[in-house]
Design a protein around this motif. Structure first.
Motif, mmCIF file in Angstrom:
data_model
loop_
_atom_site.group_PDB
_atom_site.id
_atom_site.type_symbol
_atom_site.label_atom_id
_atom_site.label_comp_id
_atom_site.label_asym_id
_atom_site.label_seq_id
_atom_site.Cartn_x
_atom_site.Cartn_y
_atom_site.Cartn_z
ATOM 1 N N ARG A 1 -10.987 -77.758 53.132
ATOM 2 C CA ARG A 1 -11.192 -76.424 52.579
ATOM 3 C C ARG A 1 -11.822 -75.493 53.619
ATOM 4 O O ARG A 1 -11.396 -74.352 53.782
ATOM 5 C CB ARG A 1 -12.074 -76.483 51.333
ATOM 6 C CG ARG A 1 -12.513 -75.098 50.843
ATOM 7 C CD ARG A 1 -13.252 -75.182 49.553
ATOM 8 N NE ARG A 1 -12.208 -75.321 48.545
ATOM 9 C CZ ARG A 1 -12.415 -75.407 47.251
ATOM 10 N NH1 ARG A 1 -13.632 -75.397 46.777
ATOM 11 N NH2 ARG A 1 -11.415 -75.509 46.412
ATOM 12 N N GLU A 2 -12.832 -75.979 54.314
ATOM 13 C CA GLU A 2 -13.506 -75.173 55.326
ATOM 14 C C GLU A 2 -12.548 -74.817 56.464
ATOM 15 O O GLU A 2 -12.510 -73.672 56.921
ATOM 16 C CB GLU A 2 -14.718 -75.913 55.890
ATOM 17 C CG GLU A 2 -15.491 -75.117 56.911
ATOM 18 C CD GLU A 2 -16.668 -75.870 57.498
ATOM 19 O OE1 GLU A 2 -17.238 -75.372 58.487
ATOM 20 O OE2 GLU A 2 -17.031 -76.958 56.992
ATOM 21 N N LEU A 3 -11.761 -75.786 56.913
ATOM 22 C CA LEU A 3 -10.806 -75.531 57.980
ATOM 23 C C LEU A 3 -9.764 -74.509 57.533
ATOM 24 O O LEU A 3 -9.451 -73.575 58.272
ATOM 25 C CB LEU A 3 -10.117 -76.817 58.438
ATOM 26 C CG LEU A 3 -9.077 -76.652 59.539
ATOM 27 C CD1 LEU A 3 -9.697 -76.051 60.800
ATOM 28 C CD2 LEU A 3 -8.401 -77.974 59.835
ATOM 29 N N ALA A 4 -9.244 -74.673 56.339
ATOM 30 C CA ALA A 4 -8.243 -73.740 55.820
ATOM 31 C C ALA A 4 -8.786 -72.311 55.787
ATOM 32 O O ALA A 4 -8.097 -71.359 56.171
ATOM 33 C CB ALA A 4 -7.791 -74.170 54.425
ATOM 34 N N ARG B 1 -11.235 -71.103 57.652
ATOM 35 C CA ARG B 1 -11.464 -70.644 59.030
ATOM 36 C C ARG B 1 -10.189 -70.172 59.719
ATOM 37 O O ARG B 1 -10.215 -69.240 60.510
ATOM 38 C CB ARG B 1 -12.085 -71.748 59.883
ATOM 39 C CG ARG B 1 -13.537 -71.972 59.635
ATOM 40 C CD ARG B 1 -14.077 -72.934 60.661
ATOM 41 N NE ARG B 1 -15.474 -73.239 60.391
ATOM 42 C CZ ARG B 1 -16.251 -73.859 61.242
ATOM 43 N NH1 ARG B 1 -15.788 -74.244 62.422
ATOM 44 N NH2 ARG B 1 -17.503 -74.108 60.949
ATOM 45 N N ILE B 2 -9.075 -70.850 59.440
ATOM 46 C CA ILE B 2 -7.844 -70.508 60.151
ATOM 47 C C ILE B 2 -6.903 -69.626 59.331
ATOM 48 O O ILE B 2 -5.874 -69.197 59.841
ATOM 49 C CB ILE B 2 -7.106 -71.771 60.645
ATOM 50 C CG1 ILE B 2 -6.633 -72.639 59.482
ATOM 51 C CG2 ILE B 2 -7.983 -72.556 61.589
ATOM 52 C CD1 ILE B 2 -5.773 -73.810 59.902
ATOM 53 N N GLY B 3 -7.251 -69.379 58.084
ATOM 54 C CA GLY B 3 -6.477 -68.438 57.280
ATOM 55 C C GLY B 3 -5.183 -68.973 56.691
ATOM 56 O O GLY B 3 -4.198 -68.249 56.593
ATOM 57 N N ILE B 4 -5.164 -70.253 56.322
ATOM 58 C CA ILE B 4 -4.017 -70.793 55.591
ATOM 59 C C ILE B 4 -4.511 -71.414 54.300
ATOM 60 O O ILE B 4 -5.712 -71.638 54.125
ATOM 61 C CB ILE B 4 -3.211 -71.829 56.420
ATOM 62 C CG1 ILE B 4 -4.034 -73.090 56.695
ATOM 63 C CG2 ILE B 4 -2.696 -71.220 57.708
ATOM 64 C CD1 ILE B 4 -3.209 -74.205 57.326
ATOM 65 N N THR B 5 -3.600 -71.711 53.391
ATOM 66 C CA THR B 5 -3.999 -72.294 52.118
ATOM 67 C C THR B 5 -4.312 -73.774 52.278
ATOM 68 O O THR B 5 -3.806 -74.435 53.200
ATOM 69 C CB THR B 5 -2.880 -72.148 51.060
ATOM 70 O OG1 THR B 5 -1.744 -72.910 51.472
ATOM 71 C CG2 THR B 5 -2.494 -70.685 50.864
ATOM 72 N N GLU B 6 -5.134 -74.286 51.386
ATOM 73 C CA GLU B 6 -5.437 -75.724 51.405
ATOM 74 C C GLU B 6 -4.177 -76.544 51.178
ATOM 75 O O GLU B 6 -4.025 -77.622 51.746
ATOM 76 C CB GLU B 6 -6.457 -76.069 50.322
ATOM 77 C CG GLU B 6 -7.868 -75.689 50.649
ATOM 78 C CD GLU B 6 -8.825 -76.179 49.585
ATOM 79 O OE1 GLU B 6 -9.120 -77.387 49.576
ATOM 80 O OE2 GLU B 6 -9.251 -75.346 48.773
ATOM 81 N N GLN B 7 -3.274 -76.014 50.368
ATOM 82 C CA GLN B 7 -2.025 -76.724 50.094
ATOM 83 C C GLN B 7 -1.195 -76.877 51.367
ATOM 84 O O GLN B 7 -0.682 -77.954 51.648
ATOM 85 C CB GLN B 7 -1.223 -75.991 49.031
ATOM 86 C CG GLN B 7 0.053 -76.708 48.658
ATOM 87 C CD GLN B 7 0.822 -76.000 47.560
ATOM 88 O OE1 GLN B 7 0.487 -74.890 47.178
ATOM 89 N NE2 GLN B 7 1.844 -76.647 47.057
ATOM 90 N N ASN B 8 -1.086 -75.805 52.155
ATOM 91 C CA ASN B 8 -0.337 -75.900 53.412
ATOM 92 C C ASN B 8 -1.016 -76.846 54.393
ATOM 93 O O ASN B 8 -0.349 -77.597 55.106
ATOM 94 C CB ASN B 8 -0.159 -74.520 54.038
ATOM 95 C CG ASN B 8 0.908 -73.713 53.347
ATOM 96 O OD1 ASN B 8 1.770 -74.251 52.681
ATOM 97 N ND2 ASN B 8 0.850 -72.407 53.509
ATOM 98 N N LEU B 9 -2.333 -76.812 54.427
ATOM 99 C CA LEU B 9 -3.071 -77.730 55.300
ATOM 100 C C LEU B 9 -2.850 -79.172 54.854
ATOM 101 O O LEU B 9 -2.675 -80.072 55.680
ATOM 102 C CB LEU B 9 -4.560 -77.386 55.303
ATOM 103 C CG LEU B 9 -5.401 -78.101 56.343
ATOM 104 C CD1 LEU B 9 -4.936 -77.785 57.756
ATOM 105 C CD2 LEU B 9 -6.858 -77.733 56.184
ATOM 106 N N SER B 10 -2.823 -79.399 53.562
ATOM 107 C CA SER B 10 -2.583 -80.733 53.024
ATOM 108 C C SER B 10 -1.190 -81.235 53.409
ATOM 109 O O SER B 10 -1.019 -82.406 53.769
ATOM 110 C CB SER B 10 -2.742 -80.724 51.505
ATOM 111 O OG SER B 10 -2.451 -81.987 50.963
ATOM 112 N N LEU B 11 -0.206 -80.362 53.335
ATOM 113 C CA LEU B 11 1.156 -80.739 53.740
ATOM 114 C C LEU B 11 1.197 -81.103 55.220
ATOM 115 O O LEU B 11 1.863 -82.059 55.618
ATOM 116 C CB LEU B 11 2.131 -79.598 53.451
ATOM 117 C CG LEU B 11 2.442 -79.338 51.980
ATOM 118 C CD1 LEU B 11 3.239 -78.052 51.833
ATOM 119 C CD2 LEU B 11 3.183 -80.505 51.364
ATOM 120 N N LEU B 12 0.468 -80.349 56.023
ATOM 121 C CA LEU B 12 0.396 -80.646 57.451
ATOM 122 C C LEU B 12 -0.273 -81.995 57.694
ATOM 123 O O LEU B 12 0.213 -82.815 58.473
ATOM 124 C CB LEU B 12 -0.364 -79.530 58.173
ATOM 125 C CG LEU B 12 -0.525 -79.683 59.673
ATOM 126 C CD1 LEU B 12 0.832 -79.740 60.364
ATOM 127 C CD2 LEU B 12 -1.347 -78.542 60.232
#
Length: 69
Positions: free
Chosen positions: A19-22, A24-35
């Motif tokens: 959540r914190e990373l998402a 900071r970088i301006g993307i959704t948690e869902q997109n970060l999770s997919l990555l």
């Protein structure tokens, strides 16, 4: 050869939550999770650069080439 995303390892080393990373970088948690799960076919270089900046790492710390043998 397969490219494996090791984002979860780097997050753990930096003691940072997704959540914190998402945020900071301006993307959704869902997109970060997919990555993190490797379910994406590609990543923009600007997104990769933002992740590396936030985690103070290099792209090679996040991506690993693994033989499919």
């Amino acid at each position: 050869m397969q490219i494996v995303v090791r984002l979860d390892v780097m997050l753990a080393r930096r003691k940072m939550r997704s959540r914190e990373l998402a945020e900071r970088i301006g993307i959704t948690e869902q997109n970060l999770s997919l990555l993190k799960s490797g379910k994406v076919k590609g990543i923009r270089f600007d997104t990769l650069a933002a992740i590396c900046t936030a985690l103070d790492c290099q792209p090679g710390d996040l991506l690993e080439a693994v033989s499919e043998a």
